[in-house]
Design an enzyme around this catalytic site. Structure first.
Site, PDB file in Angstrom:
ATOM      1  N   GLU A   1      44.658  41.106  48.501  1.00  8.09           N
ATOM      2  CA  GLU A   1      44.492  42.287  49.347  1.00  8.09           C
ATOM      3  C   GLU A   1      44.861  41.983  50.802  1.00  8.09           C
ATOM      4  O   GLU A   1      45.342  42.861  51.523  1.00  8.09           O
ATOM      5  CB  GLU A   1      43.056  42.805  49.262  1.00  8.09           C
ATOM      6  CG  GLU A   1      42.632  43.296  47.887  1.00  8.09           C
ATOM      7  CD  GLU A   1      43.212  44.667  47.525  1.00  8.09           C
ATOM      8  OE1 GLU A   1      43.974  45.249  48.340  1.00  8.09           O
ATOM      9  OE2 GLU A   1      42.902  45.161  46.426  1.00  8.09           O
TER      10      GLU A   1
ATOM     11  N   LYS B   1      35.473  54.604  49.906  1.00  4.31           N
ATOM     12  CA  LYS B   1      35.747  54.920  48.509  1.00  4.31           C
ATOM     13  C   LYS B   1      34.645  54.333  47.645  1.00  4.31           C
ATOM     14  O   LYS B   1      34.387  53.133  47.689  1.00  4.31           O
ATOM     15  CB  LYS B   1      37.094  54.340  48.069  1.00  4.31           C
ATOM     16  CG  LYS B   1      38.296  55.163  48.466  1.00  4.31           C
ATOM     17  CD  LYS B   1      39.529  54.582  47.795  1.00  4.31           C
ATOM     18  CE  LYS B   1      40.774  55.396  48.072  1.00  4.31           C
ATOM     19  NZ  LYS B   1      41.944  54.828  47.368  1.00  4.31           N
TER      20      LYS B   1
ATOM     21  N   LYS C   1      43.088  48.377  57.772  1.00  9.65           N
ATOM     22  CA  LYS C   1      42.532  49.429  56.920  1.00  9.65           C
ATOM     23  C   LYS C   1      41.841  50.498  57.758  1.00  9.65           C
ATOM     24  O   LYS C   1      41.956  51.698  57.477  1.00  9.65           O
ATOM     25  CB  LYS C   1      41.558  48.841  55.908  1.00  9.65           C
ATOM     26  CG  LYS C   1      41.059  49.898  54.923  1.00  9.65           C
ATOM     27  CD  LYS C   1      40.479  49.324  53.660  1.00  9.65           C
ATOM     28  CE  LYS C   1      40.227  50.430  52.630  1.00  9.65           C
ATOM     29  NZ  LYS C   1      39.665  49.906  51.377  1.00  9.65           N
TER      30      LYS C   1
ATOM     31  N   HIS D   1      46.298  48.568  38.218  1.00  7.58           N
ATOM     32  CA  HIS D   1      45.285  49.271  37.434  1.00  7.58           C
ATOM     33  C   HIS D   1      45.695  49.378  35.960  1.00  7.58           C
ATOM     34  O   HIS D   1      44.844  49.307  35.066  1.00  7.58           O
ATOM     35  CB  HIS D   1      45.039  50.664  38.015  1.00  7.58           C
ATOM     36  CG  HIS D   1      44.286  50.645  39.306  1.00  7.58           C
ATOM     37  ND1 HIS D   1      44.268  51.710  40.182  1.00  7.58           N
ATOM     38  CD2 HIS D   1      43.511  49.690  39.879  1.00  7.58           C
ATOM     39  CE1 HIS D   1      43.520  51.400  41.227  1.00  7.58           C
ATOM     40  NE2 HIS D   1      43.063  50.181  41.068  1.00  7.58           N
TER      41      HIS D   1
ATOM     42  N   ARG E   1      21.394  63.949  47.195  1.00  2.84           N
ATOM     43  CA  ARG E   1      22.544  64.485  47.945  1.00  2.84           C
ATOM     44  C   ARG E   1      22.949  63.628  49.137  1.00  2.84           C
ATOM     45  O   ARG E   1      23.600  64.096  50.063  1.00  2.84           O
ATOM     46  CB  ARG E   1      22.289  65.925  48.382  1.00  2.84           C
ATOM     47  CG  ARG E   1      22.179  66.874  47.204  1.00  2.84           C
ATOM     48  CD  ARG E   1      21.977  68.303  47.650  1.00  2.84           C
ATOM     49  NE  ARG E   1      21.927  69.192  46.495  1.00  2.84           N
ATOM     50  CZ  ARG E   1      21.483  70.441  46.530  1.00  2.84           C
ATOM     51  NH1 ARG E   1      21.046  70.937  47.682  1.00  2.84           N
ATOM     52  NH2 ARG E   1      21.464  71.179  45.449  1.00  2.84           N
TER      53      ARG E   1
ATOM     54  N   ARG F   1      47.018  57.227  53.678  1.00  2.00           N
ATOM     55  CA  ARG F   1      46.084  56.282  53.056  1.00  2.00           C
ATOM     56  C   ARG F   1      46.563  55.812  51.683  1.00  2.00           C
ATOM     57  O   ARG F   1      46.178  54.734  51.220  1.00  2.00           O
ATOM     58  CB  ARG F   1      44.689  56.899  52.949  1.00  2.00           C
ATOM     59  CG  ARG F   1      43.664  55.915  52.393  1.00  2.00           C
ATOM     60  CD  ARG F   1      42.233  56.343  52.585  1.00  2.00           C
ATOM     61  NE  ARG F   1      41.328  55.375  51.995  1.00  2.00           N
ATOM     62  CZ  ARG F   1      40.017  55.373  52.144  1.00  2.00           C
ATOM     63  NH1 ARG F   1      39.434  56.304  52.896  1.00  2.00           N
ATOM     64  NH2 ARG F   1      39.266  54.451  51.572  1.00  2.00           N
TER      65      ARG F   1
ATOM     66  N   HIS G   1      40.525  42.065  39.422  1.00  2.00           N
ATOM     67  CA  HIS G   1      41.262  43.099  40.149  1.00  2.00           C
ATOM     68  C   HIS G   1      42.277  42.489  41.112  1.00  2.00           C
ATOM     69  O   HIS G   1      43.438  42.907  41.141  1.00  2.00           O
ATOM     70  CB  HIS G   1      40.285  43.987  40.910  1.00  2.00           C
ATOM     71  CG  HIS G   1      40.962  45.003  41.788  1.00  2.00           C
ATOM     72  ND1 HIS G   1      41.725  46.035  41.290  1.00  2.00           N
ATOM     73  CD2 HIS G   1      41.005  45.122  43.148  1.00  2.00           C
ATOM     74  CE1 HIS G   1      42.216  46.759  42.288  1.00  2.00           C
ATOM     75  NE2 HIS G   1      41.789  46.218  43.426  1.00  2.00           N
TER      76      HIS G   1
ATOM     77  N   ASN H   1      47.378  51.585  48.478  1.00  2.00           N
ATOM     78  CA  ASN H   1      47.466  51.322  47.042  1.00  2.00           C
ATOM     79  C   ASN H   1      48.761  50.614  46.651  1.00  2.00           C
ATOM     80  O   ASN H   1      49.131  50.616  45.473  1.00  2.00           O
ATOM     81  CB  ASN H   1      47.330  52.625  46.256  1.00  2.00           C
ATOM     82  CG  ASN H   1      45.901  53.111  46.231  1.00  2.00           C
ATOM     83  OD1 ASN H   1      45.020  52.468  45.678  1.00  2.00           O
ATOM     84  ND2 ASN H   1      45.669  54.260  46.858  1.00  2.00           N
TER      85      ASN H   1
ATOM     86  N   HIS I   1      48.951  48.787  43.396  1.00  2.00           N
ATOM     87  CA  HIS I   1      47.766  49.093  42.617  1.00  2.00           C
ATOM     88  C   HIS I   1      48.029  49.934  41.372  1.00  2.00           C
ATOM     89  O   HIS I   1      47.244  49.873  40.422  1.00  2.00           O
ATOM     90  CB  HIS I   1      46.721  49.793  43.502  1.00  2.00           C
ATOM     91  CG  HIS I   1      45.973  48.858  44.393  1.00  2.00           C
ATOM     92  ND1 HIS I   1      46.604  48.029  45.297  1.00  2.00           N
ATOM     93  CD2 HIS I   1      44.645  48.611  44.522  1.00  2.00           C
ATOM     94  CE1 HIS I   1      45.685  47.318  45.947  1.00  2.00           C
ATOM     95  NE2 HIS I   1      44.499  47.656  45.494  1.00  2.00           N
TER      96      HIS I   1
ATOM     97  N   GLU J   1      42.681  60.220  51.594  1.00  2.00           N
ATOM     98  CA  GLU J   1      43.889  59.883  50.856  1.00  2.00           C
ATOM     99  C   GLU J   1      44.772  61.097  50.587  1.00  2.00           C
ATOM    100  O   GLU J   1      45.315  61.276  49.498  1.00  2.00           O
ATOM    101  CB  GLU J   1      43.525  59.186  49.531  1.00  2.00           C
ATOM    102  CG  GLU J   1      44.646  58.316  48.988  1.00  2.00           C
ATOM    103  CD  GLU J   1      44.193  57.451  47.821  1.00  2.00           C
ATOM    104  OE1 GLU J   1      44.091  56.236  48.032  1.00  2.00           O
ATOM    105  OE2 GLU J   1      43.949  57.993  46.732  1.00  2.00           O
TER     106      GLU J   1
END
Length: 383
Positions: free
Chosen positions: A201, A159, A244, A269, A137, A258, A283, A262, A265, A254
Site C-alpha cells: 500500500e 471506509k 491518502k 480483490h 445510529r 478517490r 490483502h 484502488n 485493487h 469515492e
C-alpha cells in the site's frame, strides 16, 4: 525483572516526543492522524479531546490482545474500558462478527456518547468502524492500527465494511473516525510477511501520483521500511497518510478521484476471492500482485510504456514482494477471475472500471474497460 525507574523514564520520554500530525480536512468531521514511536503514551490526552464520555469499548483480536493488550490497558487506565476480544482472521468481517461486537456493546450498556476503539489490523478496523456506524445510529470511533497496512491505508478515510458471499467489503458505510493514532513501535512484533503486505500500500501511493516518492522507495527507502528502520517507517507512513488524506479531503465518498486509491485493487480483490479468506493470500500480497497486473495490462493496451511496467515489477521483485508471476495458482480459471472483477464496487452501468496508468505517478480511472481485451489478458497469463 524490569527496572521501574527505567520504565518511568521511557514513558516520560515517549510523552515528551512530539508526534508527526497529518490532518484529514473534512470540515467539522475532520480529524488528526498522529504518528510516531511511543504514540500510545499520548492516547489518553488525545481521547479526552475528541470523545464525549469517559467510557471506551476496545475491539481487538486475540493475537494483538496477547501482544499489546497490557500496554493499551495502561494507556487507558483513566477510562472505564470494556474489552471485546475476537478471534483473528478475515472471517471476522462477517454478519456474525458484526453481531458479536454489537451484542457485546449492548450487554455492556454502552450508548452513543461512548467511544468505540479499534485496536488491531485492517480486519478489526473495518469491522469496528462499521459496528460503530450502526450502533444506535452512530457512536464515536477511534482507530489505533497495529499493522503497517492498517496504519497507511485502512485506518484512514472512513471506509468501514464487512464481507459477504458476493465479495470483499460489499456491505459497509463511510464513517470517519474521530482520531487515528499510529504507534510505529507496535510494528516490532509484526511478522515480516505482514510488513510486506503493508508495504504494497505504501508503494501504491507513489505509483498513483507521487513519482518522487516511488523513486525514493526504489532508491533505498523501501528496503529500510522492510528492515523496520524507525526513521524510514515514520517517513513512509507520514507520506502515505498525507497522500491518502489529500485524496479523501477532495472526495470523501469515492465519487471521483478517490477511486485512484484502488490502483491494483480490482485485480487484487479478484485474487483474494479466488484464494478464499483463510490466510492463503493476504490483502497486501494481492495488492502487490495487483499493482504489477495493473501496469502490465496498461502496457499491454499501450496506455503506458513497457519500461514503466518493467520498473514496477523490478522494484517489487528486488524487495521479494509478490508479483503476478507468483499468482499462477489463483489465475487458473480466467472466467472465475473475470466474474469476481465484475462484482467490483467501482463498476458502473454493467461495465468494469479499472484504475490504470499512463506512467509511474500518472494513474487514472478507466471506466468501461474493453472486456474482450481484459479477458484475453487473463487468458494469456493463466498457467
Amino acid at each position: 525483572m524490569a527496572d521501574p525507574t527505567q520504565t518511568d523514564t521511557n514513558q516520560a520520554h515517549a510523552i515528551d516526543t512530539p508526534l508527526h500530525e497529518v490532518r484529514v480536512d473534512l470540515g467539522s468531521r475532520g480529524y488528526d492522524i498522529c504518528i510516531g514511536g511511543g504514540a500510545l503514551a499520548h492516547l489518553a490526552d488525545r481521547l479526552r479531546a475528541v470523545t464525549p464520555s469517559g467510557r471506551v469499548a476496545v475491539v481487538t483480536d486475540e493475537t494483538v490482545h496477547a501482544l499489546h493488550g497490557e500496554a493499551l490497558a495502561g494507556a487507558l487506565s483513566d477510562f472505564q474500558t470494556h474489552m471485546i476480544v475476537r478471534p483473528e482472521g478475515e472471517d471476522q468481517k462477517s454478519m456474525e462478527g458484526l453481531d458479536a461486537v454489537l451484542d457485546s456493546l449492548f450487554r455492556a450498556g454502552f450508548d452513543r456518547s461512548d467511544t468505540v476503539l479499534a485496536f488491531g489490523g485492517g480486519v478489526i478496523g473495518d469491522l469496528t468502524g462499521f459496528a460503530a456506524s450502526v450502533f444506535k445510529r452512530g457512536a464515536p470511533f477511534v482507530q489505533v492500527p497495529t499493522t503497517l497496512l492498517a496504519q497507511v491505508d485502512s485506518s484512514v478515510g472512513g471506509k468501514t465494511a464487512i464481507n459477504n458471499a458476493y465479495g470483499k467489503n460489499l456491505v459497509g458505510a463511510f464513517y470517519q473516525p474521530r482520531l487515528v493514532l499510529i504507534d510505529t513501535d507496535l510494528l516490532s512484533t509484526l511478522p515480516l510477511r505482514q510488513i510486506k503486505a503493508g508495504y504494497a500500500e505504501i508503494v501504491k501511493y507513489g505509483l498513483i501520483d507521487r513519482p518522487e516518492f516511488f523513486s525514493a522507495l526504489d532508491d533505498g527507502l523501501g528496503k529500510r521500511v522492510l528492515d523496520r528502520d524507525a526513521d524510514a517507517l515514520r517517513e513512509a507512513i507520514s507520506v502515505s497518510c498525507a497522500a491518502k488524506a489529500d485524496v479523501v479531503a477532495q472526495d470523501e465518498r469515492e465519487g471521483g478521484v478517490r477511486a485512484l486509491l484502488n490502483l491494483g485493487h480490482t485485480f487484487a480483490h479478484a485474487l483474494e476471492r479466488v484464494a478464499g479468506y483463510g490466510g492463503a493470500l493476504l490483502h497486501g500480497e494481492a495488492v502487490s500482485a495487483g499493482l504489477d497486473m495493473a501496469f502490465e495490462f496498461s502496457a499491454r493496451t499501450t496506455l503506458c510504456p513497457q519500461l514503466a511496467a518493467d520498473r514496477v515489477r523490478n522494484h517489487l521483485t528486488r524487495l521479494s514482494m509478490p508479483t503476478r508471476l507468483d499468482m499462477s495458482h489463483f489465475l487458473g480459471d480466467p472466467d472465475s477471475v473475470m466474474s469476481h472483477m465484475r462484482q467490483d464496487k467501482k463498476n458502473s452501468g454493467g461495465q468494469i472500471t479499472l484504475i490504470l496508468c499512463h506512467d509511474i505517478g500518472r494513474s487514472f480511472v478507466h471506466p468501461g474497460v474493453d472486456e474482450a481485451e481484459l479477458a484475453a489478458y487473463l487468458e494469456d497469463i493463466a498457467p
